[in-house]
Design a protein around this motif. Sequence first.
Motif, mmCIF file in Angstrom:
data_model
loop_
_atom_site.group_PDB
_atom_site.id
_atom_site.type_symbol
_atom_site.label_atom_id
_atom_site.label_comp_id
_atom_site.label_asym_id
_atom_site.label_seq_id
_atom_site.Cartn_x
_atom_site.Cartn_y
_atom_site.Cartn_z
ATOM 1 N N LEU A 50 0.221 -1.645 0.385
ATOM 2 C CA LEU A 50 0.159 0.239 0.054
ATOM 3 C C LEU A 50 0.760 1.587 -0.478
ATOM 4 O O LEU A 50 0.031 2.116 0.625
ATOM 5 N N ARG A 53 -1.804 2.887 -3.462
ATOM 6 C CA ARG A 53 -3.476 2.037 -3.501
ATOM 7 C C ARG A 53 -3.988 2.963 -4.024
ATOM 8 O O ARG A 53 -3.462 4.109 -4.490
ATOM 9 N N ILE A 58 -3.631 2.609 -8.976
ATOM 10 C CA ILE A 58 -2.887 0.814 -9.084
ATOM 11 C C ILE A 58 -3.132 0.113 -10.203
ATOM 12 O O ILE A 58 -1.249 0.250 -10.343
ATOM 13 N N ARG A 96 -2.406 -7.529 -5.438
ATOM 14 C CA ARG A 96 -4.034 -7.231 -4.590
ATOM 15 C C ARG A 96 -4.432 -8.015 -5.318
ATOM 16 O O ARG A 96 -4.659 -7.809 -6.873
ATOM 17 N N ASN A 165 -10.139 6.865 1.368
ATOM 18 C CA ASN A 165 -9.029 8.019 0.448
ATOM 19 C C ASN A 165 -9.279 7.586 -0.741
ATOM 20 O O ASN A 165 -8.549 6.446 -1.661
ATOM 21 N N ALA A 166 -10.497 8.146 -1.664
ATOM 22 C CA ALA A 166 -10.308 7.714 -2.651
ATOM 23 C C ALA A 166 -10.090 9.369 -3.950
ATOM 24 O O ALA A 166 -10.486 10.188 -4.365
ATOM 25 N N ALA A 170 -5.701 8.692 -4.400
ATOM 26 C CA ALA A 170 -5.489 7.642 -5.003
ATOM 27 C C ALA A 170 -5.529 7.031 -6.363
ATOM 28 O O ALA A 170 -5.913 6.258 -6.775
ATOM 29 N N THR A 171 -5.528 8.193 -6.877
ATOM 30 C CA THR A 171 -5.318 8.748 -8.758
ATOM 31 C C THR A 171 -4.362 8.892 -8.884
ATOM 32 O O THR A 171 -3.497 9.776 -8.549
ATOM 33 N N THR A 176 -11.489 10.282 -7.456
ATOM 34 C CA THR A 176 -12.301 10.489 -7.729
ATOM 35 C C THR A 176 -13.556 10.698 -6.882
ATOM 36 O O THR A 176 -14.060 11.665 -7.632
ATOM 37 N N GLN A 203 -6.338 4.890 6.017
ATOM 38 C CA GLN A 203 -6.639 6.224 5.406
ATOM 39 C C GLN A 203 -7.094 7.504 4.968
ATOM 40 O O GLN A 203 -6.394 8.486 4.250
ATOM 41 N N GLY A 242 -15.467 5.747 -3.358
ATOM 42 C CA GLY A 242 -15.268 5.436 -4.201
ATOM 43 C C GLY A 242 -15.387 3.762 -4.349
ATOM 44 O O GLY A 242 -16.228 3.686 -3.549
ATOM 45 N N ALA A 243 -14.847 3.107 -5.036
ATOM 46 C CA ALA A 243 -14.879 2.105 -5.396
ATOM 47 C C ALA A 243 -13.851 1.088 -6.343
ATOM 48 O O ALA A 243 -12.654 2.094 -6.758
ATOM 49 N N ASP A 244 -13.923 -0.220 -5.591
ATOM 50 C CA ASP A 244 -12.668 -1.149 -6.099
ATOM 51 C C ASP A 244 -12.956 -2.000 -6.684
ATOM 52 O O ASP A 244 -11.778 -2.597 -7.793
ATOM 53 N N ASN A 254 -15.348 -1.794 -1.637
ATOM 54 C CA ASN A 254 -15.059 -0.282 -1.051
ATOM 55 C C ASN A 254 -14.179 -1.367 -0.249
ATOM 56 O O ASN A 254 -14.035 -1.818 0.751
ATOM 57 N N LYS A 255 -14.175 0.313 0.237
ATOM 58 C CA LYS A 255 -13.217 -0.416 1.945
ATOM 59 C C LYS A 255 -14.166 -0.367 3.210
ATOM 60 O O LYS A 255 -15.015 -0.507 2.692
ATOM 61 N N PHE A 321 -11.542 -4.539 2.513
ATOM 62 C CA PHE A 321 -12.734 -4.242 1.904
ATOM 63 C C PHE A 321 -14.314 -5.028 2.208
ATOM 64 O O PHE A 321 -14.098 -6.101 3.212
HETATM 65 O O1 MRU Z 1 -6.406 -0.477 0.511
HETATM 66 P P1 MRU Z 1 -6.879 0.974 -0.100
HETATM 67 O O2 MRU Z 1 -6.072 1.633 0.584
HETATM 68 O O3 MRU Z 1 -6.055 0.799 -1.796
HETATM 69 O O4 MRU Z 1 -8.365 0.738 -0.394
HETATM 70 C C1 MRU Z 1 -8.482 2.105 -1.352
HETATM 71 C C2 MRU Z 1 -10.257 2.118 -1.624
HETATM 72 O O5 MRU Z 1 -10.510 1.539 -1.086
HETATM 73 C C3 MRU Z 1 -10.807 3.373 -2.582
HETATM 74 O O6 MRU Z 1 -12.319 4.223 -1.542
HETATM 75 C C4 MRU Z 1 -11.116 2.801 -3.957
HETATM 76 O O7 MRU Z 1 -9.462 2.315 -4.097
HETATM 77 C C5 MRU Z 1 -11.446 3.906 -4.830
HETATM 78 S S1 MRU Z 1 -10.104 4.769 -5.344
HETATM 79 C C6 MRU Z 1 -10.179 6.167 -6.216
#
Ligand code: MRU
Length: 362
Positions: A50, A53, A58, A96, A165-166, A170-171, A176, A203, A242-244, A254-255, A321
């Motif tokens: 991370l 992350r 990612i 991951r 943290n979205a 995270a980008t 996002t 985060q 946000g979403a994964d 998501n987290k 998550f």
């Molecule tokens: O474990 P992390 O810190 O990678 O988790 C991040 C999240 O859950 C974010 O909300 C998700 O990746 C969206 S980031 C735009």
Amino acid sequence: MVLPIFESLPATLTWEDDSLRIIDQTRLPRETVIEALTTAFEVWRAIHELRIRGAPAIGVAAAYGLCVSMQASRDLPLDGFRAALIEQAAYLDSARPTAVNLNWSLKRMLRAADRSGASDSASLYRALVEEAMQIHREDQLLCEQIGLHGMPLITAGCGVLTHCNAGALATTGLGTATAPIYMAHQEGIAFRVYADETRPLLQGARLTAYELRQANVDVTLITDGTAASLMARRKVDVVIVGADRVAANGDFANKIGTLSLAIASRHFGVPFYVACPSSTLDLQTPDGSTIVIEERHGDEVTHLGGQQIAPAGIKVLNPAFDVTPHDLVTGYITERGIIAKPFEANLAALFQAEAPAASTAS
Ligand code: MRU
């Protein structure tokens, strides 16, 4: 490079002179340490630990990471280069499991290699770098488009709550969930943000609170358990997370803690939005039940800042998550606009045509 809205926050990652550099996010906000990643293992470990992350970041890191991984193979015959490429992509993909952007980006890199008419390994390497740079540019653009579509949800005087943290970190752009926040702030709209601290890796406290403050957004840090009581006090007008990975029916991962927030939002009648680019949609996964949830080490729960805070040897569950059922989501803020229910039909209508074909990244 510092994004113009921030006082001194460096870019999440950079690619210059064939070199990938990231901010080590595990050390923020105490220290800003830029780390060069020079081997496949270093990229894999940075994602796994991370240090880089957040689903979109990612994805971009993995695309450049694949280029880094292939640098040593540029002298191989083309067949050998292609075989190594498939191997390295599968390796990076294992860093991951939950954020689909990792797999999405690696598959896209492999498709670019398939399409490329390169006649030698050095040219194929250049084609890969071009594709990674394109993924990077698109990520920044997607954040902006998400921001434009989400901005009307934020009105003067309102309270916005976000989790984990979205954000920009995270980008590689405005984030996002945070893109509408930054854009509304730049428009001069006065509102407040509540950032969940996001146990166990914090985060929200370390990254979201930090970057929002850097942009002079009015942000208040809260413990995760405070969110529902703030809703009960009518302090929260909208939740944006946000979403994964978003499944075809609109369930999303998501987290950890996002599901509790969604349930509380439903109870108190607070609109609950998910901001994500199309690279986070996984239309091959029908619903949330088969999304693989990353389990992390128990030490992350039993220790805080290097100090043991729980009895030695205690049993720990540490899923990174959770999956929120689509029914609890008000809408998806995407680069194409806000998608409302029914999600299955509406997500498919907007994005199905572009669902990636099966490829060799596992
Ligand atoms: O474990 P992390 O810190 O990678 O988790 C991040 C999240 O859950 C974010 O909300 C998700 O990746 C969206 S980031 C735009």
